[in-house]
Scaffold this active site. Structure first.
Site, PDB file in Angstrom:
ATOM      1  N   CYS A   1      -0.102   4.243   0.686  1.00 24.12           N
ATOM      2  CA  CYS A   1      -0.676   5.274   1.551  1.00 24.12           C
ATOM      3  C   CYS A   1      -0.340   5.037   3.016  1.00 24.12           C
ATOM      4  O   CYS A   1      -1.125   5.361   3.910  1.00 24.12           O
ATOM      5  CB  CYS A   1      -2.187   5.350   1.354  1.00 24.12           C
ATOM      6  SG  CYS A   1      -2.635   5.709  -0.354  1.00 24.12           S
TER       7      CYS A   1
ATOM      8  N   CYS B   1       0.836  -1.209   0.000  1.00 22.72           N
ATOM      9  CA  CYS B   1       0.000   0.000   0.000  1.00 22.72           C
ATOM     10  C   CYS B   1       0.876   1.267   0.000  1.00 22.72           C
ATOM     11  O   CYS B   1       1.747   1.423   0.851  1.00 22.72           O
ATOM     12  CB  CYS B   1      -0.899  -0.001   1.235  1.00 22.72           C
ATOM     13  SG  CYS B   1      -1.918   1.487   1.342  1.00 22.72           S
TER      14      CYS B   1
ATOM     15  N   CYS C   1      -1.667  -5.111  -1.421  1.00 23.49           N
ATOM     16  CA  CYS C   1      -2.991  -4.909  -2.006  1.00 23.49           C
ATOM     17  C   CYS C   1      -3.506  -6.174  -2.698  1.00 23.49           C
ATOM     18  O   CYS C   1      -2.758  -6.782  -3.463  1.00 23.49           O
ATOM     19  CB  CYS C   1      -2.914  -3.760  -3.015  1.00 23.49           C
ATOM     20  SG  CYS C   1      -4.520  -3.224  -3.624  1.00 23.49           S
TER      21      CYS C   1
ATOM     22  N   CYS D   1      -5.244  -5.391   0.777  1.00 26.05           N
ATOM     23  CA  CYS D   1      -4.791  -5.577   2.158  1.00 26.05           C
ATOM     24  C   CYS D   1      -5.852  -6.299   2.992  1.00 26.05           C
ATOM     25  O   CYS D   1      -6.987  -6.484   2.549  1.00 26.05           O
ATOM     26  CB  CYS D   1      -4.475  -4.218   2.782  1.00 26.05           C
ATOM     27  SG  CYS D   1      -5.922  -3.158   2.982  1.00 26.05           S
TER      28      CYS D   1
ATOM     29  N   CYS E   1     -10.551   0.656   2.391  1.00 30.12           N
ATOM     30  CA  CYS E   1      -9.357   1.046   1.638  1.00 30.12           C
ATOM     31  C   CYS E   1      -9.110   2.521   1.929  1.00 30.12           C
ATOM     32  O   CYS E   1      -9.746   3.388   1.341  1.00 30.12           O
ATOM     33  CB  CYS E   1      -9.577   0.820   0.147  1.00 30.12           C
ATOM     34  SG  CYS E   1      -8.257   1.470  -0.898  1.00 30.12           S
TER      35      CYS E   1
END
Lengths: 116, 107
Positions: free
Chosen positions: A58, A56, A75, A77, A86
Site C-alpha cells: 500500500c 507493504c 510487514c 512494518c 497499519c
C-alpha cells in the site's frame, strides 16, 4: 496454474498464516470487508516472491529492492510494531470503524477475491 | 462502464495538467486493500460532479514516473489538480463526504 500477477501458493499460504497469527498476537482484527484482507495478503506474498521480503503493498517506492533491504516497510512494518498502525487495513485495532470480528481467512477465500 | 478513466505516464500531461476543468486523480495499486474501498467512492464522485470535475485513475505500479514526480508514498492518495497545478490531496480510504468537501473548494 497461477495467474502471472499472483503470488505462488507457497508464499500466499505463508503470508496467510503469518497474518492470522500476528492478528491474534497483537489483538487486532481483519477488515469488515474480507476483500481488503485478501488483496493485501496476496500483495505481501507477491512481494515476498519478487523481492524476498513482504514489502507493504500500500505504498509507492522509488526502488522496491532498496526498500525491501531497508526493511522499514516490510510487514509487520515499524509503525505497526510500534503503534499498531497499519494503513493497509490488514491489522485493525478493535476501535477502528472498519475492524471486523475475524482473525482468520482461508486460502480459498483469498483466491476467490484475487483470481481475475 | 467506469466513470473514471485510467491515465498513464504518457497521457498524464494532456489528460490532467492540460484539462480545462479541475481533475481528481486516484493513485492506486493492484494489491492495495484500501484502494478497493475508495474506488466506489471515486466512481460516485465522478458521476456526481460530471461536467464539473474530471476523475481519473493512475496505476502507480505501471506508471512510476508520475507517482514519483508527485511524491506519492502511501496509497491510495487522491490528488486534485487545477490549471496544471496540484492544489490539494487526501491520503487513505476516506469517506465520500471528506472527498466531496475537499473537491468543492476548487469548483
Amino acid at each position: 496454474m497461477n495467474n502471472p500477477t499472483q503470488a505462488t501458493d507457497k508464499s500466499l499460504e505463508a503470508m496467510r498464516h503469518f497474518s492470522e497469527t500476528y492478528a491474534q498476537r497483537t489483538g487486532t482484527y481483519f477488515c469488515v470487508d474480507p476483500g481488503v484482507t485478501a488483496v493485501v495478503i496476496e500483495g505481501l506474498a507477491k512481494h515476498k516472491d519478487d523481492l524476498g521480503a513482504p514489502l507493504c503493498p500500500c505504498r509507492h517506492y522509488e526502488d522496491k529492492e532498496a526498500e525491501a533491504a531497508a526493511a522499514y516497510w516490510n510487514c509487520p512494518c515499524v509503525p505497526m510494531r510500534e503503534r499498531k498502525e497499519c494503513h493497509c487495513m490488514l491489522f485493525l485495532t478493535p476501535d477502528n470503524d472498519f475492524a471486523g470480528e475475524s482473525q482468520q481467512i482461508s486460502f480459498d477465500e483469498i483466491r476467490t477475491v484475487t483470481n481475475p | 462502464m467506469s466513470a473514471a478513466a485510467q491515465v498513464t505516464d504518457s497521457s498524464f500531461k494532456q489528460e490532467v495538467l492540460e484539462s480545462d476543468v479541475p481533475v481528481l486523480v486516484d493513485f492506486w495499486a493492484p494489491w492495495c486493500g484500501p484502494c478497493r474501498m475508495v474506488a466506489p467512492v471515486v466512481e460516485e464522485i465522478a458521476e456526481q460532479y460530471i461536467g464539473q470535475v474530471k476523475v481519473v485513475k493512475l496505476n502507480t505500479d505501471e506508471n512510476p514516473g508520475v507517482a514519483s514526480q508527485y511524491g506519492i508514498r502511501s496509497i491510495p492518495t487522491l490528488m486534485i489538480f487545477k490549471a496544471g497545478e496540484r492544489v490539494d490531496m487526501v491520503v487513505g480510504a476516506v469517506p465520500k463526504t471528506t472527498l466531496a468537501t475537499t473537491l468543492e473548494k476548487y469548483l
